[in-house]
Write a protein that holds these residues in place. Structure first.
Motif, short mmCIF file in Angstrom:
data_model
loop_
_atom_site.label_atom_id
_atom_site.label_comp_id
_atom_site.label_asym_id
_atom_site.label_seq_id
_atom_site.Cartn_x
_atom_site.Cartn_y
_atom_site.Cartn_z
N ILE A 1 -56.61 -29.23 31.77
CA ILE A 1 -57.34 -28.71 32.97
C ILE A 1 -56.86 -27.09 33.23
CG2 ILE A 1 -55.79 -29.48 34.49
CD1 ILE A 1 -57.89 -30.50 36.39
N VAL A 2 -55.81 -26.85 32.75
CA VAL A 2 -55.39 -25.33 33.10
C VAL A 2 -56.61 -24.23 32.60
CG1 VAL A 2 -53.83 -23.50 32.60
CG2 VAL A 2 -53.03 -25.92 32.78
N GLY A 3 -56.84 -23.32 33.44
CA GLY A 3 -58.13 -22.53 33.08
C GLY A 3 -59.34 -23.21 33.38
N THR A 4 -59.54 -24.31 33.66
CA THR A 4 -60.77 -25.02 33.57
C THR A 4 -61.61 -24.72 34.98
OG1 THR A 4 -60.26 -27.05 32.26
CG2 THR A 4 -62.14 -27.06 33.85
N PRO A 5 -62.88 -24.27 34.75
CA PRO A 5 -63.64 -23.73 36.30
C PRO A 5 -63.65 -25.07 36.95
CG PRO A 5 -64.84 -23.03 34.25
CD PRO A 5 -63.71 -23.86 33.40
N ILE A 6 -63.53 -24.99 38.10
CA ILE A 6 -63.57 -26.08 39.25
C ILE A 6 -64.58 -25.51 40.35
CG2 ILE A 6 -62.36 -27.36 41.03
CD1 ILE A 6 -59.85 -27.15 39.17
N ALA A 7 -65.86 -26.36 40.44
CA ALA A 7 -66.69 -26.28 41.51
C ALA A 7 -66.01 -26.51 42.74
CB ALA A 7 -67.96 -26.96 41.00
N VAL A 8 -66.29 -25.87 43.70
CA VAL A 8 -65.66 -25.74 45.21
C VAL A 8 -66.76 -25.83 46.16
CG1 VAL A 8 -63.99 -25.11 47.01
CG2 VAL A 8 -63.14 -24.81 44.29
N THR A 9 -66.75 -26.91 47.00
CA THR A 9 -67.45 -26.91 48.13
C THR A 9 -66.63 -27.50 49.40
OG1 THR A 9 -69.36 -27.53 46.77
CG2 THR A 9 -69.74 -27.72 49.18
N ALA A 10 -66.65 -26.80 50.45
CA ALA A 10 -65.67 -26.99 51.61
C ALA A 10 -66.34 -27.01 52.83
CB ALA A 10 -64.52 -26.13 51.53
N SER A 11 -65.96 -28.06 53.78
CA SER A 11 -66.24 -27.77 55.26
C SER A 11 -65.86 -26.71 55.92
CB SER A 11 -66.03 -29.06 55.96
OG SER A 11 -64.50 -29.19 55.75
N MET A 12 -66.40 -26.37 57.12
CA MET A 12 -66.21 -24.85 57.60
C MET A 12 -64.74 -24.96 57.96
SD MET A 12 -67.86 -23.49 61.34
CE MET A 12 -69.40 -23.73 60.40
N GLY A 13 -64.16 -23.73 57.48
CA GLY A 13 -62.73 -23.41 57.77
C GLY A 13 -61.85 -24.24 56.73
N ASP B 1 -62.30 -23.65 53.28
CA ASP B 1 -62.53 -22.76 51.99
C ASP B 1 -61.18 -22.24 51.31
OD1 ASP B 1 -64.70 -22.52 54.01
OD2 ASP B 1 -65.69 -22.13 52.10
N LEU B 2 -60.16 -21.75 52.25
CA LEU B 2 -59.11 -21.29 51.28
C LEU B 2 -58.13 -22.35 50.93
CD1 LEU B 2 -58.02 -18.35 53.95
CD2 LEU B 2 -59.26 -18.28 51.73
N LEU B 3 -58.04 -23.45 51.59
CA LEU B 3 -57.36 -24.43 51.25
C LEU B 3 -57.84 -25.24 49.98
CD1 LEU B 3 -54.79 -26.34 51.60
CD2 LEU B 3 -56.33 -27.77 53.21
N ALA B 4 -59.15 -25.31 50.09
CA ALA B 4 -59.88 -25.87 48.66
C ALA B 4 -59.71 -24.94 47.58
CB ALA B 4 -61.75 -25.87 49.03
N ASP B 5 -59.93 -23.52 47.91
CA ASP B 5 -59.28 -22.83 46.60
C ASP B 5 -57.95 -22.79 46.06
OD1 ASP B 5 -61.86 -21.64 46.59
OD2 ASP B 5 -61.68 -19.93 47.56
N ALA B 6 -57.01 -23.23 47.27
CA ALA B 6 -55.72 -23.22 46.83
C ALA B 6 -55.33 -24.42 46.17
CB ALA B 6 -54.84 -23.41 48.13
N LEU B 7 -56.03 -25.77 46.39
CA LEU B 7 -55.97 -26.78 45.75
C LEU B 7 -56.47 -26.79 44.36
CD1 LEU B 7 -56.87 -29.57 48.52
CD2 LEU B 7 -54.54 -29.19 47.27
N ALA B 8 -57.49 -26.21 44.07
CA ALA B 8 -58.29 -25.83 42.68
C ALA B 8 -57.33 -24.95 41.90
CB ALA B 8 -59.54 -25.34 42.72
#
Length: 296
Positions: free
Chosen positions: A139-151, A153-160
């Motif tokens: 999974i290292v280096g794998t593209p991850i599609a991210v969709t997040a509810s308002m506010g 976004d940054l946490l979603a990116d951090a988890l990815a």
């Protein structure tokens, strides 16, 4: 970003399938605490024991109650009913973050979490999972599609990033097209390769992988680099007679192979014709040949 750079999250995994067990292990390796996992089947319990050793197996409501972040790694059609059922018992109270990993489903199925004051995220790694420890490295280096509810976004990116992936944003309205593209490429490739192997075995070539591997690897790499310009073979050469001989040979083969060959050769002809990449006089004869005796 690692758990040393921001607060450690308490993660619960609902569904220790091939995806959930691996993502839980990856977040654990990043420094987060996996506090509980739900696992019903023997296979899922074995995966949990292998990839998340020491993590207690709990009922779903108990997993949610113990967690700040809940990974909902269940089948697509089960996400909505599961989230709604938990909401009916106030399981989402307290501002939790719910994450599902479907490529097709969007944020709408997580709306009860948002309504309860929490956040919703969809993370879809663009890879296939075997549910084994090797996936954690893959999974290292794998593209991850991210969709997040308002506010969120940054946490979603951090988890990815904690998963080891490379996040990119995907709008909810584009999910069906996105998922169709990935499914068309990966799932149908499997069907085509399996059919080709079956054809080779029918003429006594048992080690089909030895023949197909170098051809497929070269074709894939060339196509990823050059798109339709990488096309070779009888269609792009306008060899109507060769294609006719293929169809005659395939009459002795299973119907699914005949239908797939006709459909894909027709699509190939149309795409090559649009680029004017095959002799103009061969276009219509090819299309006529491929649509004759349409498979039912």
């Amino acid at each position: 970003m690692t758990g040393l750079e921001r607060p450690t999250l308490r993660v619960g995994v609902v569904g220790a399938g091939r995806v959930g067990s691996v993502l839980g292990a990856a977040l654990r390796a990043a420094g987060h605490e996996v506090v509980a996992v739900s696992a019903v089947s023997d296979a899922s319990r074995d995966r949990a024991a292998t990839l998340l050793p020491g993590v207690p197996v709990r009922d779903v409501p108990d997993v949610v109650a113990a967690s700040d972040v809940v990974l909902l790694t269940v089948p697509d059609d089960a996400i909505g009913p599961l989230v709604t059922g938990l909401a009916a018992h106030d399981a989402w109270a307290g501002g939790r973050l719910a994450v599902h990993t479907s490529g097709f489903r969007g944020l709408d199925v997580l709306q009860p979490v948002v309504d309860a004051g929490g956040d919703a995220v969809v993370l879809h790694p663009v890879m296939t999972f075997t549910g084994t420890p090797s996936d954690v490295d893959r999974i290292v280096g794998t593209p991850i599609a991210v969709t997040a509810s308002m506010g969120a976004d940054l946490l979603a990116d951090a988890l990815a990033l904690d998963l080891g992936g490379e996040p990119f944003r995907l709008a909810d309205e584009d999910r069906a097209t996105y998922h169709a593209a990935l499914s068309h490429a990966a799932n149908h490739l499997t069907t085509i390769v399996a059919q080709s192997g079956q054809l080779l075995r029918s003429i006594g070539i048992d080690d089909s992988a030895r023949l197909l591997r170098p051809l497929l690897e070269a074709a894939l790499e060339n196509t990823l680099q050059r798109g339709d310009r990488a096309l070779t073979g009888p269609v792009v050469r306008g060899d109507v007679g060769t294609v006719a001989a293929h169809l005659e040979a395939l009459e002795r083969q299973p119907a699914d192979i005949r239908r797939a060959y006709r459909a894909l050769a027709s699509a190939t002809t149309e795409r090559a014709a649009a680029r004017r990449a095959l002799p103009a006089e061969s276009v219509q004869p090819l299309l006529d040949l491929l649509t004759t005796k349409e498979e039912k």
